[in-house]
Each structure stands twice: as C-alpha cells, then as structure tokens.
Design an enzyme around this catalytic site. Sequence first.
Site, PDB file in Angstrom:
ATOM      1  N   ASP A   1      -0.056   1.999   8.397  1.00 48.94           N
ATOM      2  CA  ASP A   1       0.490   1.094   7.385  1.00 48.94           C
ATOM      3  C   ASP A   1       0.095   1.562   5.973  1.00 48.94           C
ATOM      4  O   ASP A   1      -1.054   1.951   5.743  1.00 48.94           O
ATOM      5  CB  ASP A   1      -0.102  -0.303   7.645  1.00 48.94           C
TER       6      ASP A   1
ATOM      7  N   GLU B   1       3.650   5.360   7.344  1.00 49.32           N
ATOM      8  CA  GLU B   1       4.528   4.498   6.562  1.00 49.32           C
ATOM      9  C   GLU B   1       4.201   4.804   5.105  1.00 49.32           C
ATOM     10  O   GLU B   1       3.236   4.287   4.544  1.00 49.32           O
ATOM     11  CB  GLU B   1       4.263   3.013   6.848  1.00 49.32           C
TER      12      GLU B   1
HETATM   13  C1  NOJ Z   1       3.957  -2.634   5.474  1.00 43.33           C
HETATM   14  C2  NOJ Z   1       4.242  -3.500   6.653  1.00 43.33           C
HETATM   15  O1  NOJ Z   1       5.319  -2.952   7.366  1.00 43.33           O
HETATM   16  C3  NOJ Z   1       4.530  -4.875   6.117  1.00 43.33           C
HETATM   17  O2  NOJ Z   1       5.053  -5.723   7.086  1.00 43.33           O
HETATM   18  C4  NOJ Z   1       3.271  -5.424   5.516  1.00 43.33           C
HETATM   19  O3  NOJ Z   1       3.553  -6.669   4.918  1.00 43.33           O
HETATM   20  C5  NOJ Z   1       2.721  -4.473   4.457  1.00 43.33           C
HETATM   21  N1  NOJ Z   1       2.742  -3.105   4.852  1.00 43.33           N
HETATM   22  C6  NOJ Z   1       1.291  -4.839   4.111  1.00 43.33           C
HETATM   23  O4  NOJ Z   1       0.453  -4.529   5.180  1.00 43.33           O
END
Ligand code: NOJ
Length: 552
Positions: free
Chosen positions: A216, A274
Amino acid sequence: MLPAKTLANSPSDWWRHAVIYQIYPRSFADGNGDGVGDLAGIISRLPAIADLGVDAIWLSPFYRSPQKDAGYDVSDYCDIDPVFGTLAEAETLITTAHDLGLRIIVDLVPNHSSEQHEWFQAALAAGPGSPERARYMFRDGLGENGELPPNNWESVFGGPAWSRITNPDGTPGQWYLHIFDQSQPDFNWENPEIWSLFDGVLRFWLDRGVDGFRVDVAHGLIKEAGLPDRDLSNGPPAPGARSPFWDQDGVHEVYRAWRKILDEYGDDRMMCAEAWVMPLSKMAHYVRSDEMHQAFNFGYLSATWDPAVLRSVIDESLEAFGGVGAPSTWVLSNHDEVRHRSRLATKFASEGKPMGIGPNSEHKPDEELGHWRGRAATALMLGLPGSAYLFQGEELGLPEVIDIPDDRRDDPTFFRTNGERYGRDGCRVPIPWEADKPAFGFNNSGASWLPQPAVFGELARDQQSGVESSTLELYRTLLRLRASQGLGSGDFAWLPDFPEATVAFRNLGIAVIGNLGTAPITLPAGDILASSGPLVDGHLPGDTTAWIKIAN
Ligand code: NOJ
C-alpha cells in the site's frame, strides 16, 4: 481441457503472467451473518474463485483495525481483526487456497498505522522529543503559539494532512502527519525501528505461507528532508507527480531490503507496488530486478475510452516495464475506483476519472452502454501479455452503486470533503451470490454493511452461471483461453490496417480486436474464439472486442 491447476505445476515466476483476483474481505462473503464479510465466508466461497480460472488472490487488509479506513488503518499487523475472524482461520484460508491451486497475496500497509496502534498510543503518552514520538512524524506547529500546521500538505482524502494533539493536561500539543485520514498517522521511515517492525511483519506472513504482498502507498514512505511546502503555484499537481511526500528516492532502499527477505523464502514470492507515480517509466523504477516484481498499472486504469489513448498507454507500459525486465500489469477496477463498467459509461469515457459517483452527481452512467463497454474493455485487457488484476464482482458485471444514502456511507473521503466527493463506497457493496437468498447469498441473515441494490439480484452468480451470454461466462471463457493459449506469457504486435477507432493487436496466434467507434468493422479471417458482444452481420460492432484465432 487444461490439467488441474496445482501449485506444484506452477512455475516460480508465476506472477509474470498471473491473473490475480482481488478479494475485499468486508464485501465478499459473510460467514457469521453480522453484515461484514469475513474469513470463514471467503474460505467457503474459494472454490467459486478457483473455478473462474484465476491464478491468485490478493486479499485487502484483514488485520486488527478500528476500521476507520476499512482496514487500511492497522493496529496490529500480526493479528486478524475479530470482525474478520482468527489467525487460525487465516492459516486455513492460505492452505485451502493453495490446495485449490491459488496463490495468496496479502496487503501490507507500511506508510501509516492506525492511531490505535500501541506505538502511536505510546507516542501520545510520551511527549515531544521522546523515542516513542520518533516513530511517527510529529512536529511543532508554526505561528506564535504553534497553532498552524507545520506545512501546506493536504490529505489525499481532503483537508489538511496534519492534526494537532491535545496534551494529557488539556493544552494543545504537537502536530502529526497523516497523508490519509487523521486516524492513520504516517510512520517515520528514517527510524530503524520502523524497518525492524516491517521486517518482522513480512517474515510473520511469509512463515505462514503467503506468496506475496501488495504494498500500500509504496511511493509514500519517505518524506523530503525538512518537510518543505508543496509547490501549488501552478494549481493542483498532476496525478502521479513527484512531491515532498511522493516518490522520494529513499523508498527504493526499503524495497531492496524487502526483496532480500522475500528471496530467502524462495524465488516464487512476490511484491506488487501500489505506487501512483507517473510517467510509467518512473513507476518502473519500483520493479527493477532487485526491488518489487510488479506495480499496478494505473496509467492503464486511468486511460479514457479512446483508441489512441489506449494504444499509447499499452506501448508505454510494454516499453517502461519491459525496459527493466518486468512484466506489465493491467487493471481496470479495484476497491478505490468507480467500477469500470460504470466509469466507462460516464463522461469519464472522455474526461478525467471521477472521485465516486452519487445521487447528486451531474453525470450518471448509461447502464446499457456500460454493460457492453465494460465487457469489451475486459476482453481487451485479458488479451494482453503480462499479469492482470480483477476486482471481485467485475466478473458479474456489477455496476457502481450510486444510491447509497449519506447516513450509510463509510468512506472517510465522503466525510472529510463534506460530501463533495462521494468516494469509494459505490464499488465496495457486498457482492451477490444467489438471487433468492438473504443479502443475495452474501450471508444468511440479510444484513449488509452497505445496502445492496435490487439489480444485484439479477446479476447474482447463480443467475449467470451456465448462461452463455452472461458476463460471468465471458470472463470464464476469456480466462480459459488466456491460460490455454499462454497469452500471459505471449508476445505482442500491433495489427496494421485497422480503422482508427480500433485497438487491434496480435498475441501469439490470437488477434484481439476492440472496436471503440460506432461503425461496425470487418474482421480478419479465422475462428472467432470469443466476443464480448454479438456480431452484426458478421461484423464487429462498436464497444465490442473479439478474439480470433489467426495463422501464426
Ligand atoms: C490505498 C488503498 O488502496 C486505499 O484503499 C487506502 O485508503 C489508502 N491506500 C490508504 O491506506
């Protein structure tokens, strides 16, 4: 007939061509009927996912969490939140998936913890300058009495990225950074204790047999020294632009260290970043050979329904990721985005990506158009070489749910922007399994943490299974062909001489032809293996993609 898929016959670089299915645990299947999905529910429904023909599952967070951001606010990285079940169930989930030939990727959330994490609570108690505060990003405020935030950074969810704490004696205290919700304080990755914490977390889950991690906010861990203001003189920065808190060079050191840990466990473990970093040539830095294995291709997800845009992002992706020896990924939907079926049937088809769609949104999707475009987009994506990500429910053609009452909404984005941005609840509604069961088979009680619309009954899995024209059967067909023809590890060439409105390429012996225009087009000779919609007098109509077996 393909041989039964087992992990034993899957190569160690399985991730290069895998189709990975995202399970969002809150909304997949609910074993105990409390209205929130759980691990027992997932275990019971795993055979349906194996049957779809995917290679792996990515699970969004199931860790202990106050659920202020649906589990992306973690208070214990090595335990399961009681709302989802137990550690023993997580272990059963991993072995059950493996027995079904499915790899398991879990979500890792290293940029921030929950405010309820014991380290943040200790930091609040310990006071300025303490080693406990040094695990997070605490700063004194600006202004005469420290009443102003330390800089101008804004939260991704809206509003300031800093919150001021109150000291135990009731006086106003320091500020802490939270790039997301105020319940999600950012860790200080300059502190070796944070490195040790996450080394331990990686090993904890690798020891339990997970095949990898989805990381993440991978581009956010390191902040620019001195925490300078963000330059906003030219208006809001473009999505993916570098900033004092995005894409700092130091993040790569973290992934090099993690790669070494993964490699200790064998060469079949992987990580996917991500990282909202543009252009893709910069995103590709995250997948250099000693860093991660994959990165979500948000350039592809952000593409409009425009043949020139799609052709160019495909070229850019293959060049950028191929340039560092990594596969490209492809993705259209996830738990943060308006479902692609709906997104591609709004003005987004030609303009920017919406931040949620709700009852008062100016533009609502055209459902009929969305049905066909969503299918055509998927058929294009699954024809590409590399690894593809699917989001639960897209195989049912689920639309974004728009009519969620304000008092049932859950996404912090909605609240932090006073309802200006609807946020992500519309793609997170519990998915339907059987039309005639309570909550459409999501559970036995009928409870559902977000309300399900009636159309979910029509789209329930049991209504589509075995129905040739259904979206579920289209996905099954495409996934079966992709596997049997080896398209994930195939090769790619544009097909010449097709009209401007098409996206037409060859992957091994298959021609994949998407018609994004309105005029039907003539197809090349060959067997039509799949089509996302009916042909018209033997021609491919608009918003339709066909797969054709051609001579090699
Ligand atoms: C990306 C995640 O996919 C999302 O759902 C989340 O709110 C944010 N990062 C913060 O962790």
